[in-house]
Write an enzyme that holds these catalytic residues in place. Structure first.
Site, PDB file in Angstrom:
ATOM      1  N   GLN A  94     -75.477   4.731  17.103  1.00 32.44           N
ATOM      2  CA  GLN A  94     -74.049   4.501  16.894  1.00 32.44           C
ATOM      3  C   GLN A  94     -73.775   3.291  16.011  1.00 32.44           C
ATOM      4  O   GLN A  94     -72.623   2.971  15.727  1.00 32.44           O
ATOM      5  CB  GLN A  94     -73.352   4.322  18.252  1.00 32.44           C
ATOM      6  CG  GLN A  94     -73.434   5.577  19.122  1.00 32.44           C
ATOM      7  CD  GLN A  94     -72.971   5.333  20.550  1.00 32.44           C
ATOM      8  OE1 GLN A  94     -72.424   4.284  20.889  1.00 32.44           O
ATOM      9  NE2 GLN A  94     -73.197   6.302  21.418  1.00 32.44           N
ATOM     10  N   HIS A 179     -72.828   1.943  21.950  1.00 33.74           N
ATOM     11  CA  HIS A 179     -71.658   1.246  22.490  1.00 33.74           C
ATOM     12  C   HIS A 179     -71.397  -0.097  21.818  1.00 33.74           C
ATOM     13  O   HIS A 179     -71.378  -1.138  22.469  1.00 33.74           O
ATOM     14  CB  HIS A 179     -71.774   1.069  24.013  1.00 33.74           C
ATOM     15  CG  HIS A 179     -71.813   2.369  24.754  1.00 33.74           C
ATOM     16  ND1 HIS A 179     -71.794   2.450  26.117  1.00 33.74           N
ATOM     17  CD2 HIS A 179     -71.877   3.653  24.311  1.00 33.74           C
ATOM     18  CE1 HIS A 179     -71.848   3.736  26.490  1.00 33.74           C
ATOM     19  NE2 HIS A 179     -71.904   4.472  25.403  1.00 33.74           N
ATOM     20  N   GLU A 271     -60.540   7.296  28.519  1.00 32.92           N
ATOM     21  CA  GLU A 271     -59.364   6.542  28.952  1.00 32.92           C
ATOM     22  C   GLU A 271     -58.435   6.194  27.799  1.00 32.92           C
ATOM     23  O   GLU A 271     -58.878   5.882  26.697  1.00 32.92           O
ATOM     24  CB  GLU A 271     -59.794   5.224  29.631  1.00 32.92           C
ATOM     25  CG  GLU A 271     -60.678   5.434  30.841  1.00 32.92           C
ATOM     26  CD  GLU A 271     -61.004   4.136  31.584  1.00 32.92           C
ATOM     27  OE1 GLU A 271     -60.619   3.049  31.095  1.00 32.92           O
ATOM     28  OE2 GLU A 271     -61.638   4.231  32.648  1.00 32.92           O
ATOM     29  N   TYR A 281     -60.204  -3.786  33.247  1.00 33.41           N
ATOM     30  CA  TYR A 281     -60.072  -2.320  33.204  1.00 33.41           C
ATOM     31  C   TYR A 281     -61.177  -1.606  33.979  1.00 33.41           C
ATOM     32  O   TYR A 281     -61.271  -0.393  33.951  1.00 33.41           O
ATOM     33  CB  TYR A 281     -59.950  -1.869  31.740  1.00 33.41           C
ATOM     34  CG  TYR A 281     -58.631  -2.352  31.176  1.00 33.41           C
ATOM     35  CD1 TYR A 281     -58.477  -3.698  30.792  1.00 33.41           C
ATOM     36  CD2 TYR A 281     -57.514  -1.539  31.134  1.00 33.41           C
ATOM     37  CE1 TYR A 281     -57.259  -4.184  30.360  1.00 33.41           C
ATOM     38  CE2 TYR A 281     -56.291  -2.015  30.695  1.00 33.41           C
ATOM     39  CZ  TYR A 281     -56.165  -3.331  30.313  1.00 33.41           C
ATOM     40  OH  TYR A 281     -54.950  -3.815  29.899  1.00 33.41           O
TER      41      TYR A 281
HETATM   42 CA   LIG Z   1     -61.324   1.809  33.108  1.00 31.35          CA
END
Ligand SMILES: [Ca+2]
Length: 403
Positions: A94, A179, A271, A281
């Site tokens: 990535q 990521h 999300e 979060y």
């Molecule tokens: Ca979350």
């Protein structure tokens, strides 16, 4: 419940329309797509390898990144040779050259920002990739290069970048291919927000690292004093919010000035999050998805101290790129959020009203959409993901009957 994940890296969907129809791989080929209110037409403007992000410059010139480390201008229907002066990137999985954004004052200062995976100057001897069953088989574990997301500022001078200066880095650097995050957005008061992914190392709750966070810096890389008013003691001073996984979209809603991001969940649970300073979060303590080895993760509802997503997608959409559409050429979408979809292979349209949001519609395109961006005339640019990628312009289908 069986949750539907996304294909592992390397098994990206190959059967897209543009590839199964050779004529459409050529420039000017036109393809139709259906929306709730009529047809769109897509015109291939240029072929690109692993394109990642578009920045629209004044005069409807485009800057486009290609993950292997190339930055190109697209103007007058033509793609430039790679722009000189791009920092060295580590291209694998990535990682690579990721986003590009223009400074809000680009018209006078020609300043841009690039995000990329930056290899460490000194590489450790005998390094091994610490695999983790929770990240599944998402890419081979053979990448032992120590690296992290970095953001560089530069002045675009013709076909060359000058005054290249790294203004922010993920710390510490990690081994592994996934990521990075890497999306950027400027606020109205000219602060630069950066999405920093958790590097598949579950670092999002660790206050000592800026991985798995949304970061906020001044345009010169210095830190705004009011970042420090939030977060736990000893938290890093560049951090705005914590507990993120791999956020690949960030944009301000011009109607409310609220900041929104989306992030990829694991197996399930992508999300759409409203960003509020200092909020957590939840990743990896809570998620509406499960780990790739099917280990369960408690859902957001079990831990009210973590801010839940406003929209949660299972099956996942694999969101990439986010804008709020300001134009009127697609009148049903004015003011709505547009999200590129990788495994969902199209555009996801989200209606946002203040702090609420709901999915409005999907536009199936039969291709992994890496980015979506608005042109000056209200048409849309999308990037078809992958080695055989492309820049495509979307406009309302000419002469099509609209219901
Ligand atoms: Ca979350």
């Amino acid at each position: 419940m069986t949750r539907i994940g996304r294909p592992p890296l390397g098994l990206s969907v190959m059967g897209c329309l543009l590839m199964t129809s050779p004529a459409l791989a050529q420039q000017d080929a036109v393809q139709e797509f259906n929306t709730r209110s009529g047809k769109l037409q897509g015109e291939v403007l240029a072929s690109l390898q692993h394109p990642w992000k578009i920045a629209v410059l004044p005069g409807d010139r485009l800057l486009i990144t290609e993950k292997p480390g190339r930055l190109r201008l697209f103007e007058n229907g033509k793609l430039s040779e790679p722009i000189a002066g791009v920092p060295k990137v580590h291209f694998a999985g990535q990682g690579g050259l990721l986003a590009v954004v223009a400074h809000p004052g680009f018209a006078t200062n020609n300043t841009i920002y690039l995000s990329y995976s930056e290899p460490a100057e000194e590489q450790p001897a005998g390094a091994k990739d610490p695999g983790d069953p929770r990240i599944g088989s998402d890419g081979p574990n053979s990448d032992v290069t120590l690296k992290g997301l970095a953001v560089a500022r530069a002045v675009l001078d013709g076909n060359t970048l000058k005054e290249v200066d790294v203004v922010w880095r993920q710390e510490p650097k990690q081994i592994g291919r996934g990521h990075f995050g890497g999306q950027m957005a400027f606020s109205g008061d000219e602060k630069l927000f950066i999405t920093s992914g958790e590097r598949q190392r579950f670092l999002s709750q660790d206050p000592a690292t800026n991985a798995g966070k949304i970061v906020r810096i001044n345009p010169d890389g210095s830190l705004p004093a009011d970042n420090m008013e939030q977060g736990p003691q000893n938290a890093r001073k560049d951090v705005w919010t914590t507990g993120h996984r791999n956020p690949l979209g960030i944009a301000f809603d011009p109607a409310s000035r609220n900041l929104w991001i989306h992030e990829m969940g694991p197996l399930g649970g992508d999300e759409f999050n409203l960003i509020e300073r200092g909020a957590n979060y939840g990743w990896p303590i809570v998620s509406n998805g499960d780990h790739y080895d099917e280990q369960e993760i408690p859902p957001h509802a079990t831990r009210p101290e973590f801010k839940p997503p406003v929209i949660s997608w299972t099956p996942v959409i694999s969101p990439a790129g986010l804008i709020f559409y300001r134009g009127t050429r697609f009148p049903d979408w004015t003011g709505k959020a547009l999200i590129g979809g990788l495994t969902s292979e199209g555009i996801v349209v989200v209606e946002v009203k203040g702090e609420d949001a709901r999915e409005f519609e999907r536009v199936p395109m039969g291709m992994r959409v890496r980015d979506v961006m608005e042109a000056a005339d209200g048409s849309l640019y999308v990037l078809k993901d992958g080695k055989d990628g492309a820049l495509i312009r979307l406009t309302p289908r000419e002469n099509a009957a609209r219901r």
